[in-house]
Scaffold this motif. Sequence first.
Motif, short mmCIF file in Angstrom:
data_model
loop_
_atom_site.label_atom_id
_atom_site.label_comp_id
_atom_site.label_asym_id
_atom_site.label_seq_id
_atom_site.Cartn_x
_atom_site.Cartn_y
_atom_site.Cartn_z
N MET A 239 -18.47 38.33 43.73
CA MET A 239 -17.98 38.36 43.08
C MET A 239 -16.47 38.69 42.70
N SER A 240 -15.91 39.17 43.59
CA SER A 240 -14.56 39.83 43.62
C SER A 240 -13.67 38.89 44.05
N MET A 241 -14.01 37.75 44.73
CA MET A 241 -13.14 36.64 45.69
C MET A 241 -11.81 35.80 45.20
N ASP A 242 -12.06 36.89 43.92
CA ASP A 242 -10.45 36.14 42.56
C ASP A 242 -9.73 37.12 42.57
N LYS A 243 -10.40 38.48 43.62
CA LYS A 243 -8.74 39.89 43.74
C LYS A 243 -8.41 39.45 44.89
#
Length: 424
Positions: free
Chosen positions: A207-211
């Motif tokens: 869910m945090s791959m854009d971080k």
Amino acid sequence: MSIKLVFGTQWGDEGKGKVVDYYGEKADIVVRYQGGNNAGHTIKIGDDVFKFHLLPSGVVRGKISVIGNGVVVDPEVLIHEIEELRKRGIEPKLIISDRAHVIMPYHKILDGAEERFRGKKKVGTTGRGIGPCYSDKIARLGIRMGDLIDPETLRERLEFLIQLKNRIFEAYGIPERLDVDEVFEKYSEYGEYLKDMVRDTVEFLHMSMDKEILLEGAQGAMLDVDFGTYPYTTSSSTIGGGASTGSGIPPSKIDEVIGVVKAYTTRVGMGPFPTEQENEIGKHLCEKGHEFGTTTGRARRCGWLDLVVVKHALRISGATSIAITKIDVLEGLSRVKVAYAYDIDGKKVDNFPANLRDIGKISPIYKEFEGWNMTDREWEKVKEEGMDALPSNVREYLDFIEKETGIRIKMISYGPAREETVEL
Ligand code: GDP
Ligand code: IMO
Ligand code: MG
């Protein structure tokens, strides 16, 4: 946004903690993906020194810190580390994988017993139960964090496992016997303490791959259970690939792979070390580099930089850049040597052999460099102007590393503090 991986290219203690702290500034999430509290990662911020065994180094910067599924967790040690950090005014933002395995009391007992059985051939483990815990994971006899926080499952697992371990103790001639009720009581309390931190970290990371995510390796490639100096290794995958299996982040998502290379070599524990210097050189490196184990306090064995080792590590990990650490420790030596190949039975070899017998026959082939000394002012100039501002002797040393490995140096660390870092 990107995903960076930092791993050790030697036998551990390369300065991974410092490098992770440096890149941690821009990260949102820092993830430990293998090893356990055999690791000791040091971070120096001003006069404050932090030593982490289980907590990802990102906790000091207040980053979200993840203990991935590939880590083995001693809950007692983890709780102690959390409490110590709280005493220093830092509240860790910690998430622990429900799939991470738990180090149980019998693992620590068996670690000691196996070492005693090995006698002269002991590995020199940290005695933290790492090997037996990973063995149980592979043998499908483990207890995972998700089980620890669920009293019913914990009890069920313990009923069967403690019986089995007590039988092994008996067969091994170990006098201790464990009691299901006692272990259950203690470990269900640990579970209660940690339960709000335990979740599906695979789901969280995806869910945090854009971080900005930073993956923090422990140990070093030569301690890898497949590619290291087996059996004188640890029990996990310490190379780049371990980051994927230990976190659930697929290899194709990792943008940068940074190999941490200490400007010389150290090793704690037993096992081969071709460039070891049991002489004045080794003494210089040990004293100037403060080479005493962060976890066990043991004096580290010291020697010259071994590029055969480093090339092996960079190759199998797919490194995209190098971070050089502790270059300052080489100051004060009139000559500095680097091994770039081996002589084995009169043949020139430039890959690291698998077999202990071949490793025992290694005679390193060295290139020699003139020594150097650098002032802080000179380092400041390098920060402003880049590699060209380096005195020619250091430059030659670093150029040789880049030329031999074919990988660019991205960072140079010349002291333990955050500021003592040049990014190139
Ligand atoms: P790790 O296990 O790879 O994180 O490394 P350790 O923390 O066990 O050991 C590295 C030691 O060297 C620590 O005491 C660090 O504070 C220190 N250190 C890191 N980088 C440098 C550097 O560039 N120069 C010097 N002199 N010390 C450093
Ligand atoms: P960091 O992350 C250096 C070594 C031990 C022993 C061998 C097996 O700080 O670089 P184990 O307890 O893992 O079964 O011991 O591995 N070792 C390390 N050496 N740095 C470490 O971690 C180490 N973790 C384990 O000394 O030789
Ligand atoms: Mg260490």
